[in-house]
Design an enzyme around this catalytic site. Structure first.
Site, PDB file in Angstrom:
ATOM      1  N   THR A  27      63.952  51.274  50.463  1.00 61.17           N
ATOM      2  CA  THR A  27      65.319  50.965  50.022  1.00 61.17           C
ATOM      3  C   THR A  27      66.279  52.084  50.387  1.00 61.17           C
ATOM      4  O   THR A  27      67.335  51.853  50.993  1.00 61.17           O
ATOM      5  CB  THR A  27      65.326  50.749  48.485  1.00 61.17           C
ATOM      6  OG1 THR A  27      64.423  49.689  48.183  1.00 61.17           O
ATOM      7  CG2 THR A  27      66.723  50.421  47.976  1.00 61.17           C
ATOM      8  N   ARG A  28      65.894  53.303  50.064  1.00 54.76           N
ATOM      9  CA  ARG A  28      66.838  54.410  50.279  1.00 54.76           C
ATOM     10  C   ARG A  28      66.992  54.751  51.771  1.00 54.76           C
ATOM     11  O   ARG A  28      68.095  55.049  52.221  1.00 54.76           O
ATOM     12  CB  ARG A  28      66.429  55.616  49.444  1.00 54.76           C
ATOM     13  CG  ARG A  28      66.622  55.286  47.966  1.00 54.76           C
ATOM     14  CD  ARG A  28      66.629  56.484  47.081  1.00 54.76           C
ATOM     15  NE  ARG A  28      67.042  56.098  45.738  1.00 54.76           N
ATOM     16  CZ  ARG A  28      66.851  56.840  44.651  1.00 54.76           C
ATOM     17  NH1 ARG A  28      66.260  58.000  44.756  1.00 54.76           N
ATOM     18  NH2 ARG A  28      67.269  56.418  43.473  1.00 54.76           N
ATOM     19  N   ASP A 106      45.303  43.295  53.496  1.00 58.70           N
ATOM     20  CA  ASP A 106      44.820  42.475  54.591  1.00 58.70           C
ATOM     21  C   ASP A 106      45.489  41.091  54.687  1.00 58.70           C
ATOM     22  O   ASP A 106      46.077  40.721  55.711  1.00 58.70           O
ATOM     23  CB  ASP A 106      43.328  42.304  54.256  1.00 58.70           C
ATOM     24  CG  ASP A 106      42.536  41.739  55.361  1.00 58.70           C
ATOM     25  OD1 ASP A 106      43.050  41.749  56.478  1.00 58.70           O
ATOM     26  OD2 ASP A 106      41.404  41.288  55.085  1.00 58.70           O
ATOM     27  N   THR A 129      47.092  48.909  49.451  1.00 58.84           N
ATOM     28  CA  THR A 129      45.867  48.379  48.848  1.00 58.84           C
ATOM     29  C   THR A 129      44.951  49.536  48.448  1.00 58.84           C
ATOM     30  O   THR A 129      44.839  50.517  49.190  1.00 58.84           O
ATOM     31  CB  THR A 129      45.114  47.427  49.806  1.00 58.84           C
ATOM     32  OG1 THR A 129      43.817  47.151  49.267  1.00 58.84           O
ATOM     33  CG2 THR A 129      44.919  48.016  51.191  1.00 58.84           C
ATOM     34  N   ILE A 130      44.309  49.413  47.301  1.00 59.13           N
ATOM     35  CA  ILE A 130      43.416  50.498  46.863  1.00 59.13           C
ATOM     36  C   ILE A 130      42.122  50.521  47.682  1.00 59.13           C
ATOM     37  O   ILE A 130      41.394  51.502  47.651  1.00 59.13           O
ATOM     38  CB  ILE A 130      43.074  50.397  45.350  1.00 59.13           C
ATOM     39  CG1 ILE A 130      42.261  49.143  45.030  1.00 59.13           C
ATOM     40  CG2 ILE A 130      44.327  50.498  44.504  1.00 59.13           C
ATOM     41  CD1 ILE A 130      41.644  49.172  43.627  1.00 59.13           C
ATOM     42  N   ASP A 131      41.859  49.442  48.430  1.00 57.07           N
ATOM     43  CA  ASP A 131      40.550  49.316  49.100  1.00 57.07           C
ATOM     44  C   ASP A 131      40.380  50.186  50.346  1.00 57.07           C
ATOM     45  O   ASP A 131      39.265  50.374  50.814  1.00 57.07           O
ATOM     46  CB  ASP A 131      40.298  47.859  49.503  1.00 57.07           C
ATOM     47  CG  ASP A 131      40.142  46.948  48.304  1.00 57.07           C
ATOM     48  OD1 ASP A 131      39.851  47.468  47.208  1.00 57.07           O
ATOM     49  OD2 ASP A 131      40.309  45.720  48.456  1.00 57.07           O
ATOM     50  N   ARG A 158      29.134  60.364  32.911  1.00 62.13           N
ATOM     51  CA  ARG A 158      28.055  61.345  33.114  1.00 62.13           C
ATOM     52  C   ARG A 158      27.670  62.011  31.786  1.00 62.13           C
ATOM     53  O   ARG A 158      26.491  62.239  31.518  1.00 62.13           O
ATOM     54  CB  ARG A 158      28.503  62.414  34.125  1.00 62.13           C
ATOM     55  CG  ARG A 158      27.504  63.509  34.338  1.00 62.13           C
ATOM     56  CD  ARG A 158      26.283  63.069  35.116  1.00 62.13           C
ATOM     57  NE  ARG A 158      26.557  62.934  36.525  1.00 62.13           N
ATOM     58  CZ  ARG A 158      25.643  62.555  37.417  1.00 62.13           C
ATOM     59  NH1 ARG A 158      24.412  62.228  37.032  1.00 62.13           N
ATOM     60  NH2 ARG A 158      25.946  62.457  38.678  1.00 62.13           N
ATOM     61  N   LYS A 215      13.329  61.316  38.551  1.00 62.18           N
ATOM     62  CA  LYS A 215      12.172  62.064  38.032  1.00 62.18           C
ATOM     63  C   LYS A 215      12.535  63.458  37.526  1.00 62.18           C
ATOM     64  O   LYS A 215      12.105  63.884  36.477  1.00 62.18           O
ATOM     65  CB  LYS A 215      11.099  62.165  39.118  1.00 62.18           C
ATOM     66  CG  LYS A 215      10.293  60.873  39.218  1.00 62.18           C
ATOM     67  CD  LYS A 215       9.057  61.052  40.079  1.00 62.18           C
ATOM     68  CE  LYS A 215       8.429  59.680  40.336  1.00 62.18           C
ATOM     69  NZ  LYS A 215       8.343  59.385  41.755  1.00 62.18           N
ATOM     70  N   HIS A 256      40.010  46.377  36.560  1.00 62.02           N
ATOM     71  CA  HIS A 256      41.432  46.560  36.852  1.00 62.02           C
ATOM     72  C   HIS A 256      41.985  47.924  36.464  1.00 62.02           C
ATOM     73  O   HIS A 256      43.098  48.266  36.855  1.00 62.02           O
ATOM     74  CB  HIS A 256      42.251  45.435  36.214  1.00 62.02           C
ATOM     75  CG  HIS A 256      42.092  44.149  36.970  1.00 62.02           C
ATOM     76  ND1 HIS A 256      41.013  43.330  36.780  1.00 62.02           N
ATOM     77  CD2 HIS A 256      42.848  43.593  37.938  1.00 62.02           C
ATOM     78  CE1 HIS A 256      41.110  42.306  37.615  1.00 62.02           C
ATOM     79  NE2 HIS A 256      42.212  42.442  38.326  1.00 62.02           N
TER      80      HIS A 256
HETATM   81  P1  ATP Z   1      44.383  42.966  48.449  1.00 61.29           P
HETATM   82  O1  ATP Z   1      43.772  43.625  49.659  1.00 61.29           O
HETATM   83  O2  ATP Z   1      44.756  43.962  47.436  1.00 61.29           O
HETATM   84  O3  ATP Z   1      43.582  41.823  47.918  1.00 61.29           O
HETATM   85  P2  ATP Z   1      45.975  41.202  50.051  1.00 61.29           P
HETATM   86  O4  ATP Z   1      47.307  41.412  50.648  1.00 61.29           O
HETATM   87  O5  ATP Z   1      44.817  41.165  51.007  1.00 61.29           O
HETATM   88  O6  ATP Z   1      45.781  42.310  48.942  1.00 61.29           O
HETATM   89  P3  ATP Z   1      45.687  38.348  49.580  1.00 61.29           P
HETATM   90  O7  ATP Z   1      45.536  37.638  48.303  1.00 61.29           O
HETATM   91  O8  ATP Z   1      44.599  38.244  50.586  1.00 61.29           O
HETATM   92  O9  ATP Z   1      45.990  39.861  49.179  1.00 61.29           O
HETATM   93  O10 ATP Z   1      47.039  37.855  50.289  1.00 61.29           O
HETATM   94  C1  ATP Z   1      48.279  37.881  49.620  1.00 61.29           C
HETATM   95  C2  ATP Z   1      49.130  36.722  50.043  1.00 61.29           C
HETATM   96  O11 ATP Z   1      49.397  36.788  51.455  1.00 61.29           O
HETATM   97  C3  ATP Z   1      48.520  35.346  49.853  1.00 61.29           C
HETATM   98  O12 ATP Z   1      48.644  34.858  48.541  1.00 61.29           O
HETATM   99  C4  ATP Z   1      49.349  34.490  50.798  1.00 61.29           C
HETATM  100  O13 ATP Z   1      50.612  34.186  50.244  1.00 61.29           O
HETATM  101  C5  ATP Z   1      49.552  35.472  51.964  1.00 61.29           C
HETATM  102  N1  ATP Z   1      48.550  35.212  53.007  1.00 61.29           N
HETATM  103  C6  ATP Z   1      47.271  35.665  53.058  1.00 61.29           C
HETATM  104  N2  ATP Z   1      46.625  35.200  54.154  1.00 61.29           N
HETATM  105  C7  ATP Z   1      47.523  34.423  54.807  1.00 61.29           C
HETATM  106  C8  ATP Z   1      47.484  33.646  56.007  1.00 61.29           C
HETATM  107  N3  ATP Z   1      46.376  33.582  56.775  1.00 61.29           N
HETATM  108  N4  ATP Z   1      48.594  32.955  56.358  1.00 61.29           N
HETATM  109  C9  ATP Z   1      49.716  33.022  55.600  1.00 61.29           C
HETATM  110  N5  ATP Z   1      49.808  33.732  54.479  1.00 61.29           N
HETATM  111  C10 ATP Z   1      48.743  34.432  54.075  1.00 61.29           C
END
Ligand code: ATP
Length: 326
Positions: A27-28, A106, A129-131, A158, A215, A256
């Site tokens: 935004t900024r 993703d 994404t945290i992954d 622990r 062990k 979560h």
């Molecule tokens: P995280 O990795 O944390 O799960 P993410 O971005 O991978 O996050 P998803 O639930 O996979 O989360 O995708 C988020 C949104 O992106 C979906 O609800 C959908 O609206 C859109 N989306 C995902 N895949 C597609 C696709 N192949 N085509 C169009 N939109 C998509």
């Protein structure tokens, strides 16, 4: 790009600490460069259902230290259909938005790629994404905070594991990527990490037991990446109860908890740098790229590479856990 006047920003998919810092930076930096900014609520849902709000630089005040996302996030089924994306595009044009910054994982970046190709819209993505499971970047926004949350939790587990001489399976997120489990194990001094990149869970468990890992120790902690197919940590504990009843096995699922909390300094800095770079990218005429970081330098990663070219975990990294837990 001379024709861009207004940039829309949204967060989509799973939330990650640092998303707010990214929204603030986008935004900024946009306003600094003379663009209007529209905040789109609930990810792609806000585009399809017209939930948008004009942002000023004050709209993003006092958010850098908060987890979650002020824009909210959602999963939007409609956006996965051509009709849903057409409505989203119509709404975007009606709101005067010329370009988008999408912060998500993703799936969100796959949606961004498809949308950008269908409607010839400049879209820049940020890995939120945290992954830590996107290609072309060493780090994603939220990963460092989640990792620190895991380490903090395992340190506490622990104490009780040692007192009771127990074996704990601690389940963490990342069913497609074992970074949280592996680096969480290294950082907390856990005895093992069971991750999707390695051989099957069953083999890893057998290997652990054959090493007689408990062990000479009075507790053992195994970090397990969630796995809906095998049952993750619960599945493993069941199996231990059946096959190795001499172990007093317990399970903690962090769930979560890993998504929340104030972002670490590392995540705030990463999100701020990437958010500002997203605007630079649009100014330079870049489109359909994710901002990544490689060896400390910001880079442009085509969406196709970010979403399909997953990084692999080297055996040397998993060996560290084994070597250091003797
Ligand atoms: P995280 O990795 O944390 O799960 P993410 O971005 O991978 O996050 P998803 O639930 O996979 O989360 O995708 C988020 C949104 O992106 C979906 O609800 C959908 O609206 C859109 N989306 C995902 N895949 C597609 C696709 N192949 N085509 C169009 N939109 C998509």
């Amino acid at each position: 790009m001379a024709h861009i006047k207004c940039i829309g920003v949204l967060t989509s998919g799973g939330d990650a600490p640092g998303m707010n810092a990214a929204i603030r930076a986008v935004t900024r930096a946009a306003i600094y460069n003379g663009y209007r900014v529209v905040g789109i609520k609930r990810g792609y849902y806000g585009l399809v259902y017209n939930e948008m709000e004009e942002f000023t630089s004050r709209s993003v005040s006092n958010i850098i230290h908060h987890g979650g996302t002020i824009l909210k996030t959602a999963r939007c089924k409609e956006f996965t259909t051509a009709e849903g994306r057409r409505i989203a595009h119509d709404n975007m044009v009606a709101a005067g938005i010329d370009a988008l910054v999408v912060i998500g994982g993703d799936g969100s970046l796959s949606g961004a790629r498809i949308f950008a190709e269908e409607f010839d819209v400049p879209v820049v993505g940020l890995p939120g994404t945290i992954d830590n499971d996107l290609g072309g970047t060493d780090m994603t926004i939220g990963y460092d905070t989640a990792l620190n949350t895991i380490v903090d939790a395992v340190d506490k587990i622990r104490d009780t594991a040692t007192s009771h001489e127990r074996l704990f399976f601690v389940e963490v997120m990342g069913h497609m990527a074992g970074y949280l489990a592996l680096n969480g194990a290294i950082a907390s001094g856990a005895e093992a990490a069971i991750i999707p990149e390695m051989e099957t869970e069953i083999d890893q468990l057998a290997d652990l037991v054959s090493r007689g890992f408990r062990k000479s120790k009075n507790s053992a902690i195994v970090l397990v990446a969630e796995n809906p197919e095998t049952g993750g940590a619960l599945g493993l504990a069941e199996r231990v109860k059946r096959e190795f009843p001499e172990y007093d096995a317990r399970v903690t699922i962090l769930g979560h908890l890993q998504r929340g909390g104030s972002p670490t300094a590392a995540d705030r800095i990463l999100a701020s740098r990437m958010g500002a770079q997203a605007i630079t990218a649009l100014c330079e005429g870049q489109r359909n790229v994710m901002i990544g970081i490689k060896n400390g330098e910001l880079v442009y990663v085509p969406f196709s590479k970010a979403t399909t070219n997953k990084r692999s975990i080297e055996a040397a990294q998993t060996d560290i856990v084994k070597i250091l837990s003797i």
